[in-house]
Design a protein around this motif. Structure first.
Motif, PDB file in Angstrom:
ATOM      1  N   THR A  53      31.422  37.167  43.076  1.00  0.00           N
ATOM      2  CA  THR A  53      30.986  38.172  44.047  1.00  0.00           C
ATOM      3  C   THR A  53      32.028  39.278  44.144  1.00  0.00           C
ATOM      4  O   THR A  53      33.198  39.064  43.799  1.00  0.00           O
ATOM      5  N   PRO A  54      31.646  40.427  44.636  1.00  0.00           N
ATOM      6  CA  PRO A  54      32.629  41.505  44.811  1.00  0.00           C
ATOM      7  C   PRO A  54      33.797  41.096  45.720  1.00  0.00           C
ATOM      8  O   PRO A  54      34.942  41.442  45.441  1.00  0.00           O
ATOM      9  N   ASP A  55      33.515  40.345  46.786  1.00  0.00           N
ATOM     10  CA  ASP A  55      34.593  39.922  47.692  1.00  0.00           C
ATOM     11  C   ASP A  55      35.594  39.005  47.001  1.00  0.00           C
ATOM     12  O   ASP A  55      36.802  39.133  47.194  1.00  0.00           O
ATOM     13  N   THR A  56      35.095  38.078  46.191  1.00  0.00           N
ATOM     14  CA  THR A  56      35.984  37.159  45.479  1.00  0.00           C
ATOM     15  C   THR A  56      36.818  37.903  44.449  1.00  0.00           C
ATOM     16  O   THR A  56      38.026  37.673  44.325  1.00  0.00           O
ATOM     17  N   LEU A  57      36.205  38.810  43.717  1.00  0.00           N
ATOM     18  CA  LEU A  57      36.945  39.605  42.733  1.00  0.00           C
ATOM     19  C   LEU A  57      37.985  40.470  43.437  1.00  0.00           C
ATOM     20  O   LEU A  57      39.122  40.588  42.970  1.00  0.00           O
ATOM     21  N   ARG A  58      37.637  41.049  44.561  1.00  0.00           N
ATOM     22  CA  ARG A  58      38.568  41.880  45.329  1.00  0.00           C
ATOM     23  C   ARG A  58      39.794  41.056  45.748  1.00  0.00           C
ATOM     24  O   ARG A  58      40.936  41.513  45.638  1.00  0.00           O
ATOM     25  N   ALA A  59      39.580  39.814  46.196  1.00  0.00           N
ATOM     26  CA  ALA A  59      40.689  38.943  46.599  1.00  0.00           C
ATOM     27  C   ALA A  59      41.571  38.609  45.400  1.00  0.00           C
ATOM     28  O   ALA A  59      42.801  38.592  45.513  1.00  0.00           O
ATOM     29  N   LEU A  60      40.967  38.347  44.245  1.00  0.00           N
ATOM     30  CA  LEU A  60      41.742  38.074  43.037  1.00  0.00           C
ATOM     31  C   LEU A  60      42.592  39.276  42.658  1.00  0.00           C
ATOM     32  O   LEU A  60      43.789  39.150  42.386  1.00  0.00           O
ATOM     33  N   LEU A  61      41.989  40.454  42.633  1.00  0.00           N
ATOM     34  CA  LEU A  61      42.725  41.666  42.260  1.00  0.00           C
ATOM     35  C   LEU A  61      43.863  41.947  43.243  1.00  0.00           C
ATOM     36  O   LEU A  61      44.960  42.356  42.837  1.00  0.00           O
ATOM     37  N   ARG A  62      43.619  41.707  44.517  1.00  0.00           N
ATOM     38  CA  ARG A  62      44.674  41.902  45.517  1.00  0.00           C
ATOM     39  C   ARG A  62      45.839  40.950  45.240  1.00  0.00           C
ATOM     40  O   ARG A  62      47.005  41.338  45.284  1.00  0.00           O
ATOM     41  N   GLY A  63      45.520  39.696  44.924  1.00  0.00           N
ATOM     42  CA  GLY A  63      46.571  38.731  44.609  1.00  0.00           C
ATOM     43  C   GLY A  63      47.350  39.115  43.366  1.00  0.00           C
ATOM     44  O   GLY A  63      48.577  38.964  43.312  1.00  0.00           O
ATOM     45  N   ILE A  64      46.647  39.622  42.360  1.00  0.00           N
ATOM     46  CA  ILE A  64      47.324  40.070  41.133  1.00  0.00           C
ATOM     47  C   ILE A  64      48.267  41.221  41.445  1.00  0.00           C
ATOM     48  O   ILE A  64      49.424  41.220  41.024  1.00  0.00           O
ATOM     49  N   LYS A  65      47.785  42.203  42.205  1.00  0.00           N
ATOM     50  CA  LYS A  65      48.610  43.365  42.541  1.00  0.00           C
ATOM     51  C   LYS A  65      49.829  42.977  43.365  1.00  0.00           C
ATOM     52  O   LYS A  65      50.878  43.600  43.255  1.00  0.00           O
ATOM     53  N   GLU A  66      49.694  41.945  44.199  1.00  0.00           N
ATOM     54  CA  GLU A  66      50.797  41.526  45.059  1.00  0.00           C
ATOM     55  C   GLU A  66      51.730  40.533  44.363  1.00  0.00           C
ATOM     56  O   GLU A  66      52.688  40.068  44.966  1.00  0.00           O
ATOM     57  N   GLY A  67      51.445  40.189  43.110  1.00  0.00           N
ATOM     58  CA  GLY A  67      52.342  39.341  42.342  1.00  0.00           C
ATOM     59  C   GLY A  67      52.168  37.850  42.542  1.00  0.00           C
ATOM     60  O   GLY A  67      53.003  37.059  42.115  1.00  0.00           O
ATOM     61  N   GLU A  68      51.086  37.420  43.206  1.00  0.00           N
ATOM     62  CA  GLU A  68      50.876  35.995  43.470  1.00  0.00           C
ATOM     63  C   GLU A  68      50.837  35.133  42.213  1.00  0.00           C
ATOM     64  O   GLU A  68      51.134  33.940  42.270  1.00  0.00           O
ATOM     65  N   PHE A  69      50.450  35.714  41.091  1.00  0.00           N
ATOM     66  CA  PHE A  69      50.253  34.927  39.875  1.00  0.00           C
ATOM     67  C   PHE A  69      51.299  35.217  38.804  1.00  0.00           C
ATOM     68  O   PHE A  69      51.174  34.750  37.684  1.00  0.00           O
ATOM     69  N   ASP A  70      52.336  35.960  39.160  1.00  0.00           N
ATOM     70  CA  ASP A  70      53.367  36.323  38.189  1.00  0.00           C
ATOM     71  C   ASP A  70      54.032  35.102  37.562  1.00  0.00           C
ATOM     72  O   ASP A  70      54.395  35.119  36.396  1.00  0.00           O
ATOM     73  N   HIS A  71      54.150  34.039  38.308  1.00  0.00           N
ATOM     74  CA  HIS A  71      54.809  32.824  37.799  1.00  0.00           C
ATOM     75  C   HIS A  71      54.017  32.187  36.648  1.00  0.00           C
ATOM     76  O   HIS A  71      54.556  31.417  35.862  1.00  0.00           O
ATOM     77  N   LEU A  72      52.753  32.531  36.506  1.00  0.00           N
ATOM     78  CA  LEU A  72      51.926  31.972  35.435  1.00  0.00           C
ATOM     79  C   LEU A  72      52.178  32.648  34.095  1.00  0.00           C
ATOM     80  O   LEU A  72      51.771  32.127  33.062  1.00  0.00           O
ATOM     81  N   THR A  73      52.820  33.810  34.110  1.00  0.00           N
ATOM     82  CA  THR A  73      53.019  34.565  32.862  1.00  0.00           C
ATOM     83  C   THR A  73      54.463  34.532  32.394  1.00  0.00           C
ATOM     84  O   THR A  73      54.810  35.253  31.467  1.00  0.00           O
ATOM     85  N   THR A  74      55.302  33.727  33.007  1.00  0.00           N
ATOM     86  CA  THR A  74      56.706  33.659  32.586  1.00  0.00           C
ATOM     87  C   THR A  74      57.001  32.369  31.873  1.00  0.00           C
ATOM     88  O   THR A  74      56.278  31.455  31.867  1.00  0.00           O
TER      89      THR A  74
END
Length: 65
Positions: free
Chosen positions: A44-65
């Motif tokens: 849904t748009p809301d779920t995608l929006r939450a994912l993108l917000r988390g990506i922008k805020e660095g929540e998932f950075d630990h997965l790419t190191t």
């Protein structure tokens, strides 16, 4: 599945590892990877929006190191 108008980020350039997005008539979002175009995730748009917000805020950075 009907032909869709898939869109990828302009930041992807000509790279082969892209994520494509498309919308459906009922406003759901479809996500597809260029590596596996037969697999499509629907969200849904809301779920995608939450994912993108988390990506922008660095929540998932630990997965790419």
């Amino acid at each position: 599945m009907a032909v869709q108008d898939w869109q990828k980020s302009s930041y992807s350039g000509d790279a082969a590892n892209c994520i494509y997005l498309s919308t459906t008539a009922d406003c759901d979002i479809k996500i597809q990877e260029s590596d596996d175009p037969d697999t499509v995730i629907t969200t849904t748009p809301d779920t995608l929006r939450a994912l993108l917000r988390g990506i922008k805020e660095g929540e998932f950075d630990h997965l790419t190191t």
